[in-house]
Design an enzyme around this catalytic site. Structure first.
Site, PDB file in Angstrom:
ATOM      1  N   ARG A  57       0.810  -1.222   0.000  1.00  0.00           N
ATOM      2  CA  ARG A  57       0.000   0.000   0.000  1.00  0.00           C
ATOM      3  C   ARG A  57       0.840   1.267   0.000  1.00  0.00           C
ATOM      4  NH1 ARG A  57      -2.358  -3.980   1.498  1.00  0.00           N
ATOM      5  NH2 ARG A  57      -0.613  -4.304   2.887  1.00  0.00           N
ATOM      6  N   THR A  58       1.853   1.342   0.848  1.00  0.00           N
ATOM      7  CA  THR A  58       2.630   2.586   0.937  1.00  0.00           C
ATOM      8  C   THR A  58       3.319   2.886  -0.392  1.00  0.00           C
ATOM      9  OG1 THR A  58       2.987   2.266   3.309  1.00  0.00           O
ATOM     10  CG2 THR A  58       4.472   3.781   2.173  1.00  0.00           C
ATOM     11  N   LYS A  86      26.111  -5.147  -2.848  1.00  0.00           N
ATOM     12  CA  LYS A  86      27.556  -5.022  -2.984  1.00  0.00           C
ATOM     13  C   LYS A  86      28.180  -4.250  -1.821  1.00  0.00           C
ATOM     14  CE  LYS A  86      26.826  -4.747  -7.986  1.00  0.00           C
ATOM     15  NZ  LYS A  86      26.923  -3.856  -9.178  1.00  0.00           N
ATOM     16  N   ARG A 107      11.725   3.513   3.117  1.00  0.00           N
ATOM     17  CA  ARG A 107      11.294   2.571   4.173  1.00  0.00           C
ATOM     18  C   ARG A 107      12.515   1.769   4.587  1.00  0.00           C
ATOM     19  NH1 ARG A 107       6.051  -1.252   4.438  1.00  0.00           N
ATOM     20  NH2 ARG A 107       5.234   0.791   5.011  1.00  0.00           N
TER      21      ARG A 107
END
Length: 309
Positions: A57-58, A86, A107
Site C-alpha cells: 500500500r505505501t 555489494k 522505508r
C-alpha cells in the site's frame, strides 16, 4: 506555514494546524485521486521510492499519487537486486537517489533511518516507515479517514487493538490522536502493550489513555476500532509470537455489542484479526482507509514540491 522543501520524518514535527492544512488539501485532491479530474501540477517531477522492507500500500499509493499529479516514479523494492548487495551505504544510496529524483520515500528496518537519510540529502525525504518507530504518512491518512468519516477528531473515543509494542502505525497515531484531543484505549496483552515512552507521548492531550487487555470491555464505548496485525516478523522469539497470535478477532458477533456508527479501521495487511464477514457491514472502513493514502500522499507531494501552498 511553509511546506516546500520540507522532510516528512515524524508526526511529532507537525502541529494540529499544519496537519489540518494537509488534510484539507487532501480532500481537494480526492476527485483527481479517483481519476475523475485531471491534475498535471507535478508534471516533470520524479519520485524515488527506496524500500528496504516489503510494502504494497505505501509504495503503490505513493507511486499512484505521483502519477495522478502528472509526475513519474522510479524505485527500488528489492535490496537483493541493487548495489546494496555489494555493500553500498545508506548515505550513498540516498545521494544517488537525490541525483535522479526530486523527492525520496524511504522505508527501512532501522528506527531513525529516515532522519539519518535526511542529513545526507539536499532534497526532501519522506519516512515510509522505520522499523518499529514512525510511519507519519500512514498516520495522516488514518487521521484523514477519521476526520472525513466522523466529521471531527476531537472527542472521538478510539481503541487501538493488537500489536501495540511493535506497531509503528499505532505509535504515530496514538500521539496524533491525543494531540487532537481524542480519548484513547490501548487494548493488548501485557507482552504487546504500548511502550512506556509512547504512552507518555500520548499524554500530550487533555485525556490520559487507558490500558487494558480486554476488547469486550471497550467495544461498546468507542467510536473507532483501530485493529493491527500481530507482526510475526518483529518477534525475536517465535514462541512468544505463538502465545499471542490470534488473540483478538473482530467478527460480526463482537460488533453486535458496538455502537451503531462504530467504524473499523486497519492499516492492512490483515491476517485473521478481522473476519471477512465484517467486510460487508456498515462498520468496515479499511479499504476506504487504504484508498485515502492516495489523496493524502498527493497533498504531501504537492505541498513539499511547491505545487500548492
Amino acid at each position: 506555514m511553509k511546506f516546500e522543501g520540507r522532510d516528512i520524518l515524524s508526526i511529532k514535527d507537525f502541529s494540529v494546524k499544519e496537519i489540518m492544512h494537509i488534510l484539507k488539501t487532501a480532500k481537494k485532491m480526492v476527485p483527481a485521486a479517483k481519476g475523475e479530474r485531471r491534475d498535471e501540477s507535478l508534471r516533470g517531477k520524479v519520485l524515488a521510492t527506496i524500500f528496504f522492507e516489503p510494502s504494497t500500500r505505501t509504495r503503490l499509493s505513493f507511486e499512484s499519487a505521483m502519477s495522478r499529479l502528472g509526475g513519474r516514479a522510479i524505485g527500488m523494492a528489492d535490496p537483493e537486486a541493487s548495489s546494496l548487495k555489494k555493500g553500498e551505504t545508506l548515505a550513498d544510496t540516498i545521494k544517488m537517489a537525490e541525483s535522479y529524483a526530486d523527492v525520496t520515500v524511504l522505508r527501512h528496518h532501522h528506527m531513525g533511518a529516515a532522519r539519518l537519510a535526511a542529513n545526507f540529502s539536499a532534497k526532501p525525504i519522506i519516512n515510509g516507515g522505520d522499523g518499529a518507530g514512525q510511519h507519519p504518512t500512514q498516520t495522516m491518512l488514518d487521521l484523514f479517514t477519521i476526520w472525513t468519516e466522523k466529521g471531527k477528531i476531537e472527542g472521538q473515543k478510539v481503541a487501538l487493538v493488537g500489536d501495540l509494542k511493535y506497531g509503528r502505525t499505532a505509535h504515530s497515531l496514538s500521539y496524533a490522536l491525543s494531540l487532537f484531543g481524542a480519548k484513547l484505549y490501548f487494548v493488548a496483552p501485557p507482552t504487546l502493550q504500548m511502550p512506556k515512552e509512547v504512552v507518555d507521548d500520548a499524554k500530550v492531550g487533555r485525556v490520559r489513555p487507558k490500558l487494558t487487555d480486554d476488547l469486550n470491555d471497550v467495544i461498546g464505548k468507542v467510536d473507532v476500532l483501530y485493529v493491527t496485525r500481530i507482526q510475526k516478523e518483529r518477534f525475536p522469539d517465535p514462541q512468544e509470537y505463538q502465545r499471542v497470535a490470534g488473540l483478538y478477532k473482530v467478527d460480526v458477533g463482537l460488533l453486535e455489542e458496538a455502537k451503531k456508527d462504530l467504524i473499523v479501521m486497519h492499516p492492512l495487511p490483515r491476517v485473521n484479526e478481522i473476519h471477512p464477514s465484517v467486510d460487508g457491514t456498515h462498520h468496515a472502513r479499511y479499504f476506504e482507509q487504504a484508498f485515502n493514502g492516495v489523496p493524502v500522499r498527493m497533498a504531501l507531494l504537492a505541498l513539499i514540491l511547491g505545487a500548492v501552498e
